[in-house]
Design a protein around this motif. Structure first.
Motif, PDB file in Angstrom:
ATOM      1  N   UNK A  90       0.436  -1.096   0.310  1.00 36.54           N
ATOM      2  CA  UNK A  90       0.101   0.059  -0.320  1.00 36.54           C
ATOM      3  C   UNK A  90       0.749   1.408   0.173  1.00 36.54           C
ATOM      4  N   UNK A  91       2.148   1.038   0.825  1.00 37.60           N
ATOM      5  CA  UNK A  91       2.879   2.401   0.760  1.00 37.60           C
ATOM      6  C   UNK A  91       3.488   2.782  -0.725  1.00 37.60           C
ATOM      7  N   UNK A 114      -1.520 -11.340  -9.785  1.00 38.10           N
ATOM      8  CA  UNK A 114      -1.160  -9.345 -10.374  1.00 38.10           C
ATOM      9  C   UNK A 114      -2.151 -10.303 -11.595  1.00 38.10           C
ATOM     10  N   UNK A 115      -2.234 -11.186 -11.551  1.00 37.39           N
ATOM     11  CA  UNK A 115      -1.821 -11.737 -13.603  1.00 37.39           C
ATOM     12  C   UNK A 115      -3.577 -11.865 -13.377  1.00 37.39           C
ATOM     13  N   UNK A 166       7.320  -1.975 -14.228  1.00 39.46           N
ATOM     14  CA  UNK A 166       7.103  -2.636 -15.346  1.00 39.46           C
ATOM     15  C   UNK A 166       6.184  -3.688 -16.039  1.00 39.46           C
ATOM     16  N   UNK A 167       6.080  -4.695 -15.024  1.00 38.27           N
ATOM     17  CA  UNK A 167       4.548  -5.659 -14.864  1.00 38.27           C
ATOM     18  C   UNK A 167       3.500  -5.158 -15.674  1.00 38.27           C
ATOM     19  N   UNK A 168       2.940  -4.069 -14.802  1.00 40.69           N
ATOM     20  CA  UNK A 168       1.678  -4.178 -15.444  1.00 40.69           C
ATOM     21  C   UNK A 168       1.975  -3.195 -16.916  1.00 40.69           C
ATOM     22  N   UNK A 169       3.141  -2.136 -17.381  1.00 44.79           N
ATOM     23  CA  UNK A 169       3.100  -1.668 -18.397  1.00 44.79           C
ATOM     24  C   UNK A 169       3.191  -2.934 -19.124  1.00 44.79           C
ATOM     25  N   UNK A 170       3.894  -4.187 -18.954  1.00 42.67           N
ATOM     26  CA  UNK A 170       4.062  -5.101 -20.256  1.00 42.67           C
ATOM     27  C   UNK A 170       2.544  -5.949 -20.240  1.00 42.67           C
ATOM     28  N   UNK A 178      -0.840  -7.587  -7.122  1.00 44.29           N
ATOM     29  CA  UNK A 178       0.039  -7.478  -6.129  1.00 44.29           C
ATOM     30  C   UNK A 178       1.073  -8.128  -4.517  1.00 44.29           C
ATOM     31  N   UNK A 179      -0.657  -7.523  -4.200  1.00 46.96           N
ATOM     32  CA  UNK A 179      -0.460  -7.146  -2.815  1.00 46.96           C
ATOM     33  C   UNK A 179      -0.517  -8.616  -2.725  1.00 46.96           C
TER      34      UNK A 179
END
Ligand code: AMP
Ligand code: MG
Length: 311
Positions: A32-33, A249-250, A67-71, A144-145
């Motif tokens: 979260x932070x 996350x996926x 980077x993962x999100x942009x992929x 992701x969390x």
């Protein structure tokens, strides 16, 4: 991240279980932070507030997540767009909702997209293309969390458990009873009612995206919180998508992407990429279930006998 996390864990004894759960909450607080856009002091909030064009040094962990999100953005042809922020602003989806003018919408669309925030691995920095551009982690932050929470639980010796983070579920290990974890999938139009039940083996996460989760009402229209980056408009509320995947996350990113792609193109994309996804399509109040990537193997109970599995 503006939601609630429930954790159930099985461990050797109560002390070990409590320690594992505390470690899981600490892991989520840390994410979260890094990722929350609901506070000013997170690392992403600092990137989002930096001057346009200025490189902002990022922690290794945030850099990797972005980077993962942009992929995922590129892999889904921009249907999943973590830089959807300017469109959220244009429609005031975090406020009371508003109808943007054509010019405002065009400006917001130009400031969104997979290239709106660029990352440089050599300097481990990120930069916003325009002063309107910002990253909205709402589409993948919970997943992701959950990934970090799982690592913390297992690292502290938890043997099995269930995490429910604002509707996205993750299960690991063997359930205390039965041959799988029973997970309800909300009805897309009545989110407190279950439309179906899934039986998941440990090691999987189920993420659901629908417009009924969050929306603002404007005059006589309802603006859902999931935007189609191609048109710049909120996706019309057609139903829901549940993605089941080992990586939470996926599952999170792809449930959002497949909701944007919709009930026709979504199943085709999921099938082609071997992603297990259930599409609940609202047909004048009757729910039609479309399964892609073999997701129907997880369905154990149809609450409504009108539901048909196909697709
Ligand atoms: P989810 O509930 O996981 O489908 O995520 C929806 C949230 O992601 C929204 O509340 C927005 O914060 C953000 N969002 C909206 N549209 C998109 C999109 N096309 N791609 C990625 N994130 C989005
Ligand atoms: Mg999502």
């Amino acid at each position: 991240m503006g939601t609630t996390l429930h954790v159930t864990a099985l461990a050797a004894d109560r002390g070990a279980g409590v320690a594992a759960i505390e470690a899981a909450f600490a892991a989520v607080a840390r994410l979260d932070s890094l990722l929350s856009t609901w506070r000013d002091d997170s690392e992403i909030a600092r990137l989002n507030a930096a001057p346009a064009g200025a490189p902002v040094p990022l922690s290794a962990e945030l850099f990797t997540l972005l980077a993962e999100a942009l992929r995922w953005c590129r892999a889904t042809g921009g249907a999943f767009d973590p830089a959807v922020g300017p469109l959220v602003d244009a429609w005031d989806l975090r406020g009371r909702g508003r109808m943007p003018s054509a010019a405002e919408l065009a400006r917001a669309r130009a400031a969104a997209g997979c290239d709106a925030v660029t990352l440089d691995a050599a300097t481990r920095t990120g930069r916003r293309r325009s002063r309107l551009s910002w990253l909205d982690t709402g589409g993948f932050g919970k997943g992701a969390a959950l990934r970090s929470a799982l690592a913390a639980l297992v690292g502290r010796g938890a043997e099995a458990g269930l995490l429910d983070f604002g509707g996205q579920v993750l299960v690991f290990g063997h359930p205390p009873a039965g041959d799988g974890w029973r997970i309800p999938v909300a009805h897309p139009a009545h989110r407190t009612a279950a439309a179906l039940k899934l039986r998941l083996p440990g090691g999987l996460s189920a993420a659901t995206s629908a417009q009924s989760e969050r929306f603002v009402t404007l005059a006589d229209t309802t603006l859902g919180h999931i935007l189609d980056p191609r048109s710049g408009r909120p996706v019309a509320p057609w139903g829901s998508v549940t993605v089941v995947a080992a990586d939470p996350a996926e599952a999170d990113a792809l449930s959002t992407a497949l909701f944007v792609l919709g009930p026709e193109a979504g199943p085709r994309w999921a099938e082609h990429h071997a992603v297990a996804a259930l599409f609940l399509v609202d047909r004048d109040g009757r729910l039609e279930v479309r399964s892609a990537g073999g997701a129907d193997r997880f369905v154990v109970q149809d609450v409504k006998d009108t539901i048909t599995i196909g697709g």
